[in-house]
Write a protein that holds these residues in place. Structure first.
Motif, PDB file in Angstrom:
ATOM      1  N   MET C  76       3.175   6.324  -8.880  1.00  0.00           N
ATOM      2  CA  MET C  76       1.956   6.334  -8.399  1.00  0.00           C
ATOM      3  C   MET C  76       1.307   5.036  -8.933  1.00  0.00           C
ATOM      4  O   MET C  76       1.283   4.119  -8.079  1.00  0.00           O
ATOM      5  N   GLY C  77       1.682   4.606  -9.606  1.00  0.00           N
ATOM      6  CA  GLY C  77       0.948   3.270 -10.207  1.00  0.00           C
ATOM      7  C   GLY C  77       2.049   1.542  -9.739  1.00  0.00           C
ATOM      8  O   GLY C  77       1.466   0.548  -8.770  1.00  0.00           O
ATOM      9  N   LEU C  78       3.198   2.215  -9.356  1.00  0.00           N
ATOM     10  CA  LEU C  78       3.934   1.178  -8.238  1.00  0.00           C
ATOM     11  C   LEU C  78       3.818   1.379  -7.178  1.00  0.00           C
ATOM     12  O   LEU C  78       3.491   0.019  -6.300  1.00  0.00           O
ATOM     13  N   ILE C  79       3.562   2.187  -6.483  1.00  0.00           N
ATOM     14  CA  ILE C  79       3.178   2.662  -4.990  1.00  0.00           C
ATOM     15  C   ILE C  79       1.884   1.769  -4.851  1.00  0.00           C
ATOM     16  O   ILE C  79       1.543   0.666  -3.710  1.00  0.00           O
ATOM     17  N   VAL C  80       0.526   2.529  -5.368  1.00  0.00           N
ATOM     18  CA  VAL C  80      -0.837   1.114  -5.338  1.00  0.00           C
ATOM     19  C   VAL C  80      -0.572   0.138  -5.378  1.00  0.00           C
ATOM     20  O   VAL C  80      -0.870  -0.911  -5.553  1.00  0.00           O
ATOM     21  N   ALA C  81       0.283  -0.555  -6.648  1.00  0.00           N
ATOM     22  CA  ALA C  81       0.557  -2.357  -7.179  1.00  0.00           C
ATOM     23  C   ALA C  81       1.403  -2.962  -5.462  1.00  0.00           C
ATOM     24  O   ALA C  81       0.507  -3.219  -5.245  1.00  0.00           O
ATOM     25  N   ALA C  82       1.608  -2.186  -4.938  1.00  0.00           N
ATOM     26  CA  ALA C  82       2.924  -2.482  -3.937  1.00  0.00           C
ATOM     27  C   ALA C  82       1.726  -2.703  -2.906  1.00  0.00           C
ATOM     28  O   ALA C  82       1.252  -4.011  -2.087  1.00  0.00           O
ATOM     29  N   LEU C  83       1.412  -1.365  -2.298  1.00  0.00           N
ATOM     30  CA  LEU C  83       0.726  -1.438  -1.251  1.00  0.00           C
ATOM     31  C   LEU C  83      -1.246  -2.538  -1.106  1.00  0.00           C
ATOM     32  O   LEU C  83      -1.426  -2.778  -0.597  1.00  0.00           O
ATOM     33  N   SER C 153      -2.634   7.466  -3.978  1.00  0.00           N
ATOM     34  CA  SER C 153      -2.124   6.137  -3.063  1.00  0.00           C
ATOM     35  C   SER C 153      -3.108   5.738  -2.256  1.00  0.00           C
ATOM     36  O   SER C 153      -3.524   4.487  -2.303  1.00  0.00           O
ATOM     37  N   LEU C 154      -3.381   6.286  -1.438  1.00  0.00           N
ATOM     38  CA  LEU C 154      -5.015   6.149  -0.315  1.00  0.00           C
ATOM     39  C   LEU C 154      -6.083   4.865  -0.899  1.00  0.00           C
ATOM     40  O   LEU C 154      -6.780   4.135  -0.975  1.00  0.00           O
ATOM     41  N   SER C 159      -9.627   1.161  -3.493  1.00  0.00           N
ATOM     42  CA  SER C 159      -9.801   1.103  -4.538  1.00  0.00           C
ATOM     43  C   SER C 159      -9.535   0.048  -5.527  1.00  0.00           C
ATOM     44  O   SER C 159     -10.614  -1.116  -5.765  1.00  0.00           O
ATOM     45  N   TYR C 160      -9.021  -0.591  -5.390  1.00  0.00           N
ATOM     46  CA  TYR C 160      -8.189  -1.075  -6.610  1.00  0.00           C
ATOM     47  C   TYR C 160      -7.308  -3.142  -5.758  1.00  0.00           C
ATOM     48  O   TYR C 160      -6.933  -3.600  -6.144  1.00  0.00           O
ATOM     49  N   PHE C 161      -7.435  -3.147  -4.446  1.00  0.00           N
ATOM     50  CA  PHE C 161      -7.099  -4.093  -3.757  1.00  0.00           C
ATOM     51  C   PHE C 161      -7.690  -5.109  -3.805  1.00  0.00           C
ATOM     52  O   PHE C 161      -6.944  -6.284  -3.597  1.00  0.00           O
ATOM     53  N   GLY C 228      -6.168  15.335  -7.068  1.00  0.00           N
ATOM     54  CA  GLY C 228      -4.463  15.110  -7.819  1.00  0.00           C
ATOM     55  C   GLY C 228      -3.614  15.926  -7.342  1.00  0.00           C
ATOM     56  O   GLY C 228      -2.538  16.303  -6.927  1.00  0.00           O
ATOM     57  N   GLY C 229      -4.660  17.063  -6.783  1.00  0.00           N
ATOM     58  CA  GLY C 229      -3.773  18.354  -6.923  1.00  0.00           C
ATOM     59  C   GLY C 229      -2.769  18.973  -7.684  1.00  0.00           C
ATOM     60  O   GLY C 229      -3.112  18.820  -8.675  1.00  0.00           O
TER      61      GLY C 229
END
Lengths: 363, 368, 578
Positions: C76-83, C153-154, C159-161, C228-229
């Protein structure tokens, strides 16, 4: 008038080392420097960048602490006194005016810190603004002033607190050439008038010569030579000084004979007698310094012959590069109208004024 | 600006130094004119109750709402210097567990006598304030879409069509979810007992480890259909209401509350035929309570019909335990529901172990 | 290894001793760092090293379930960081280098997430794109399962971009346009410039943003709780360990597992940035940047950015709409009930408490940040880098970890026993309802700890723009460090100070993970109440809260801007604060 209780400053075996960037080992920025500056004297620290002159100034000001040695102001050890308690004021290369304050506020700043009462404060600010030719600009912001005016404000701000020592850190290097010359003479005049002990840092030897009572030439953290501008120029004690102050030709000279305080050497086919202050004996090889303006070129086959490799006509002078055998000499002929202008490739005779020859001590 | 900064700076120094120069902090010792309630039901009920009590007694009453598992954990963590005086609401098994751990102080209120026997804890350690039964709260149109009827049995929930369409709370935090878990334990124990005497219950009438294991098997199967474990017991109902899921395992009164509060016709309330669990909402004095007298006043007051009727105002339609309290016609009539023989004591005693096991074995499992 | 130069350090400290205010300032700062940042982290790590903790380490690290959770967290961290970095870069690039309309709108929209409370985004996204979402189900008839990695991820990206956007925008603007021009003169095409000049120059910024986003994402608690499901991540596990089981040892062990990647990334980023500080930030660009006008570049980029902008507006629109309707998407009748509930119900106390505490924390954080920035950027003393590093830990460490550390350290009074004097309580109990100030002390402290790093960075950045000679001039004119700081430094870094304040306030008002374990009966915090409402599915109330919170933050920004007296407006200074 602004009066200043000029102070005398003594540096005793001052050293300053910095840790190296990578944390490995250390750099000796100032290496065992001793220096006495008298009351009212204008002393310039001169040298190439990285020679330790600015560090020395910052040690005097207290922004840096010496690793070893003592600094005395009027005989009192101030080595550990914080910079704001040293009774010195510094003029910075970048002027360092307070951008959020008007000119008057800038100038009044030091007085406010000293809690000088309002009336006196206003009078003193007024006076120094007048002295510096800034009358009427008091309400301006620093960014509304020209470079020269800004530097005047910086100087006014330092003068008004009547420091015992005035410190200058390359104050003119941000100005254009013409303004630099003008400010140079202004600083000189005011310093002489107010008789403030001043320490001035520059890498510009002309500026140093123009301003100073004495010049301290520094190289690699050490003092190379201390002397009046004339001494430094005429009788440099090291090759470095000779080279750094003005231009110099270095010729190898063999001592033919020693006679009292004079040594006889042969240079460019001429025998000359040169005064020496150090012990030499016949047969020694020394280096002779010949300033370019002491050399001249003649169409004279009896002189040492050289080939003109480059000739530059500069109006007030002509600069030549002349090859004589293995040596390459720089020759400056002043007043070119009095002489023939030689062309590149031409063969010429080289001569010089014997009294200007100076021998560097061995080592 | 200059002055402001200076003031702020001085302030900072004062703040930084203050704790150092005052060695003895001003312990806010209530002259019994304050009361801090640990409140487990839904927030609006907590507000209504504390406000009413404050009006009634003049005691300044504040509360923190926490799910029952959370409450238990917090009381346990702060037992040396409790911050709450009274704990109100949430299934009784948490109270039994708390008494087991010596976290609550028995106190017998006057009205204890009017309560049904099962609403009074051992040694008057706790008293029941409301009753409610577990049910399934389903989103009607979602079920239609899936082509299934509202569930009427626990096994209906295992229907693969409901994959990721069921939600319940996490038993570690929620008493509702723990009630649901113990209900299955009870049903399994009954089943085993019916097959062979002694396999479902031990000689003390406690469900056997086999029954508990069987319940874990059920929940690990159900796990595949669970979208998310919420912290709060009632939360899955809202998810059903908004159509995020099809079926929520919640208390039936919470489902009714939803219907009253805007989900009329959206959700439907059903019960498992084989039997469902129920809660008795407990209330107890916390051991070493900082405000014991005020807490006792609360306990006396909370059993009165006037206090018990407050829930109806905020659509909390649990059944009151004081028989003199008028019952809302909206409330679920428990006599029409098949209730299991829910052993609160056994539930309370097994609570910690089950919750930890659930959290370790089931909740973190990935679903396929 | 560093060789120590004892004599020099003694001299440095003697110099600091000579200036009492500087000395007190340094001592206060050190005390703050030790007590408020280092001791909780240490306590947490210490807790995980007990016998029980070691066993849990073994258990977790050998359990396939927990390995999955760890992998989930990192993925999750990597995906969010990349996106997030990609999105931030895209918007920053378009903002700075491409000639498109609505630049101001784009900029403001890109900043909104800073001031928005947690859960707001997640909840709105659920309503729009949930399994019964207004758009996913309502328009497209798709029962889209947004719970889990997709949704996280979305929501986390959105939130952080902003962090990446601010970083990269600053760098793009600082890139000397002369570089571009030089490349153009050499005949390079825009695409070639982009590839061979712009991107390589921005590599440090891109890497820095990536790492920052990674840390933020793996530390996030609010969003995984809501959507989170069954995608379990470490932060939610820590949460259940504390909230459900009150097993501080388990929480500490999980926290240490979470701390390792956070800290690693933090250290890597620090060194990376310190090594590649050669970027041509001159402060005075030598020309006006050439904007890209080629229609084939301009319009597609514009379309993509506008899509993002509209998407964000849609989400915030949903929050407002949700606050004013009964149950958005179920019963769309307009109502003020939610506001009534929040303002007249139990929410008013939380609003007052939260605002008050944030208002206390804000000047403390702002000033502390500036003082530390001053010490770090302008003074030399042993441990200067350590001070900087330790202060930055306040944000590098996931909030839950800080919260648990506070519970461990401050849940009882801290005493020392001195000979003769006896036992003295040096720090009273700070957490829990029975603590002094009803537990508000710990919350304020956490607010400050979480906000100081940003103030420190913007302070250091501002100081690096200011010629140290200006302060030296003041000192050489006889002013001591304190007067120099108050009269010269602080006025000059006022924009940074303001942005530090604004950031501190916004951060305090919106923080959740660090204070979730610290709220008490006497100190109620809005974000915690929002979590309650969201968890109970009462989105209307949650949205009403969010709207009020956003309004409070906006008002505060206005007030701060006036109080600190900047003419450039709040929006500009916010740029420094992110």
């Amino acid at each position: 008038m602004i009066s200043s209780q000029a102070g005398s400053l003594v540096l005793e075996n001052i050293s300053k080392t910095f840790p190296q960037r990578d944390g490995q080992g250390e750099v000796r920025a100032v290496d065992d420097v001793s220096l006495t500056i008298n009351e009212g004297e204008f002393v310039t620290l001169l040298g190439p960048s990285g020679c330790g002159k600015t560090t020395t100034l910052r040690l005097i000001s207290g922004f840096e602490l010496p690793t070893a040695g003592r600094i005395l102001l009027d005989g009192k050890d101030i080595s550990n006194r914080p910079p704001n308690k040293r009774d010195m004021a510094m003029v910075f290369q970048s002027y360092a005016l307070f951008p959020h304050m008007s000119v008057s506020k800038n100038v009044a700043y030091g007085l406010r810190i000293q809690r000088v009462p309002g009336k006196e404060l206003r009078e003193r600010v007024e006076r120094v603004l007048d002295l510096m030719g800034l009358r009427g600009l008091g309400e301006r912001r620093p960014n509304e002033l020209s470079g020269g005016q800004q530097q005047r404000v910086a100087l006014a701000r330092s003068l008004v607190v009547e420091p015992r020592v005035l410190l200058f850190d390359e104050p003119l290097s941000n100005l254009d050439a013409k303004l630099r010359v003008q400010m140079r003479s202004e600083i000189r005049n005011i310093q002489r008038r107010l008789n403030i002990t001043s320490v001035y840092v520059t890498h510009d030897q002309v500026e140093a010569m123009a301003l100073s009572d004495r010049i301290v030439v520094m190289n690699q953290g050490k003092i190379e030579q201390i002397g009046s501008p004339e001494e430094i120029y005429r009788r440099p004690t090291t090759r470095f000084v000779a080279d750094f102050i003005g231009r110099a030709n270095f010729l190898e000279a063999r001592i033919e004979r020693v006679d009292g305080g004079e040594a006889e050497v042969e240079l460019l086919g001429q025998r000359v007698r040169v005064p020496v202050t150090f012990a030499v004996s016949a047969g020694d090889h020394l280096t002779a310094v010949l300033r370019p303006e002491a050399l001249s070129l003649r169409e004279d086959a009896t002189l040492a012959q050289g080939a003109v490799e480059q000739a530059m006509y500069l109006g007030s002078s002509t600069d030549y590069v002349v090859r004589v055998g293995e040596m390459v000499l720089i020759v400056v002929e002043t007043d070119p109208s009095a002489h023939v202008v030689f062309r590149e490739g031409q063969t010429v005779g080289v001569t010089f004024e014997p009294s200007t020859v100076h021998l560097l001590p061995p080592g | 600006m200059k002055r402001l900064s200076l003031v702020v700076f001085c302030l900072m120094i004062v703040v930084a130094v203050a704790p150092v120069v005052t060695p003895a902090p001003t312990q806010v010792q209530a002259q019994e004119d304050t009361l801090t309630v640990l409140c487990t039901p839904q927030e609006d009920w907590c507000v209504a109750m504390t406000q009413a009590f404050e009006e009634e007694t003049g005691i300044e009453t504040s509360y923190v709402r926490m799910s029952s598992g959370e409450s238990l954990a917090r009381i346990r963590a702060t037992q040396d210097d409790p911050e709450f005086s009274v704990w109100w609401g949430g299934p009784a098994d948490a109270f039994i567990a708390a008494y087991e751990e010596d976290l609550i102080e028995p106190y017998e209120p006057e009205l204890a006598s009017v309560l049904a026997p099962n609403a009074v804890g051992e040694d008057h350690s706790w008293h029941g304030v409301y009753v409610g039964a577990l049910g399934f709260c389903s989103n009607v149109s979602f079920l239609e879409e899936l082509g299934i009827d509202p569930p009427t049995s626990w096994d209906d929930l295992l229907d693969p069509a409901l994959k990721s369409n069921v939600a319940m709370a996490h038993p570690a935090t929620s008493g509702t979810a723990f009630t649901a878990f113990w209900t299955i334990v009870t049903l399994k124990a009954d089943e085993f007992e019916a097959a062979e005497e002694g396999t479902g219950y031990d000689e003390d009438g406690m469900p056997t480890q086999e029954a508990i294991d069987a319940a874990f098997e059920y929940y690990s199967e159900l796990h595949q259909n669970i979208l998310q474990y919420t912290r709060s017991g009632a939360a899955p109902g809202q998810m059903a209401g908004t159509g995020e899921i099809a079926v929520a395992i919640i208390f039936s009164h919470d489902c009714v509350k939803l219907q009253v509060e805007g989900f009329e016709g959206v959700v439907v309330n059903t019960f498992p035929e084989e039997g469902t669990g129920y809660e008795i909402g407990g209330m107890a004095l916390i051991k070493n309570a900082p405000e014991p007298e005020a807490a006792k006043m609360w306990i006396e007051w909370a059993l009165t019909p006037e206090a018990q009727v407050i829930g109806q105002d905020v659509n909390s339609l649990q059944l009151p335990t004081n028989p003199d309290t008028p019952v809302s016609e909206l409330s679920v009539n428990l006599s029409e529901v098949n209730l299991v023989d829910y052993n609160f004591v056994a539930a309370g005693m097994n609570r910690v172990e089950i919750v930890e096991r659930f959290d370790a074995e089931i909740a973190p499992q990935p679903t396929e | 290894m560093n060789r120590l130069y004892p004599s020099r350090h003694i001299a440095e400290f003697r110099r600091i001793f000579q200036d009492p205010v500087l000395f007190i300032g340094l001592v206060l700062v050190v005390i703050f760092v030790l007590i408020a940042i280092l001791s909780p982290i240490y306590a947490m790590v210490d807790e995980s090293r007990t016998t029980e903790g070691r066993e849990l380490f073994d258990r977790y690290l050998n359990s396939p379930v927990y390995r999955t959770i760890i992998v989930n967290t990192l993925r999750m961290g990597l995906i969010v960081a990349a996106l997030g970095t990609a999105l931030g870069f895209l918007i920053a690039y378009v903002q700075v280098k491409v000639d498109v309309p609505f630049k101001r709108l784009i900029h403001i929209v890109a900043l909104i997430p800073i001031i928005s409370p947690p859960f707001a985004l997640a909840t709105a996204v659920l309503i729009l794109f949930g399994r019964n979402g207004m758009i996913s189900q309502g328009w497209f008839g798709v029962r889209y399962d947004i719970y889990g990695l997709d949704g996280l991820s979305l929501v986390l990206t959105l939130s952080y971009f902003t962090v990446a956007y601010m970083n990269l925008k600053g760098m793009l603007q600082a890139l000397d346009p002369a570089l571009d021009e030089a490349a153009t003169n050499l005949g390079a095409s825009k695409w070639r410039i982009f590839r061979t000049v712009t991107v390589p120059m921005l590599i440090p910024g891109i890497a820095g943003s990536f790492l920052l986003l990674f840390v933020e994402a793996i530390a996030d608690l609010g969003n995984p709780l809501v959507m989170g499901g069954n995608y379990e991540v470490l932060s939610t596990r820590i949460y259940v360990s504390i909230v459900g089981l009150y097993n501080t040892t388990a929480a500490a062990v999980l926290s240490v597992i979470l701390l390792v990647p956070s800290l690693l990334v933090f250290i890597v980023q620090r060194y990376w940035i310190s090594r590649t500080s050669v970027v041509s930030i001159t402060g005075k660009p030598s020309g006006v940047s050439q904007q890209i006008r080629h229609p084939l570049v301009r319009w597609p980029l514009f379309a993509v950015v506008m899509f993002v902008v509209l998407f964000i507006l849609l989400i915030y629109g949903t929050i407002f709409a949700g606050a004013f309707t009964k149950i958005l998407n179920v019963n769309n009748e307009l109502t003020l009930d939610h506001f009534d509930f929040v303002i007249n119900g139990y929410g008013s106390e939380a609003m007052k408490d939260t605002t008050r505490l944030a208002a206390i924390a804000t000047p403390l954080a702002g000033l502390l940040g500036m003082i530390i920035a001053f010490l770090v950027a302008r003074k030399t003393f042993l441990g200067r880098n350590a001070l900087d590093f330790a202060t930055m830990l306040g944000i590098a460490v996931p909030g839950t970890i800080l919260g648990i550390g506070y519970l461990l350290v401050f849940n009882q009074p801290n005493e020392i026993t001195l000979p003769l004097v006896g036992t003295i309580e040096i720090i009273p109990k700070l957490t829990g309802g029975r603590a002094i100030f009803g537990g508000a002390g710990a919350i304020v402290l956490v607010y400050v700890v979480r906000s100081v790093p940003a103030a420190l960075r913007s302070g250091v950045a501002a100081l690096s723009q200011i010629d140290p000679a200006i302060e030296e001039a003041s000192i050489s004119l006889g002013a001591d460090n304190f007067r120099t700081f108050m009269r010269i430094t602080l006025p000059l870094i006022r924009p940074a100070f303001l942005s530090g304040l604004i950031y501190a306030f916004a951060r305090s008002m919106t923080t959740i993970s660090a204070i979730i374990f610290l709220t008490t009966s006497r100190t109620k915090i809005m974000t915690h109440q929002i979590l309650n409402e969201v968890e109970n599915g009462r989105y209307g109330n949650a949205f009403a809260y969010c709207v009020i919170l956003i309004v409070i933050v906006l008002v505060a920004i206005g007030v701060l801007s006036i109080a600190v007296g900047t003419t450039s407006g709040a929006e500009r200074t916010m740029e420094g604060g992110a």
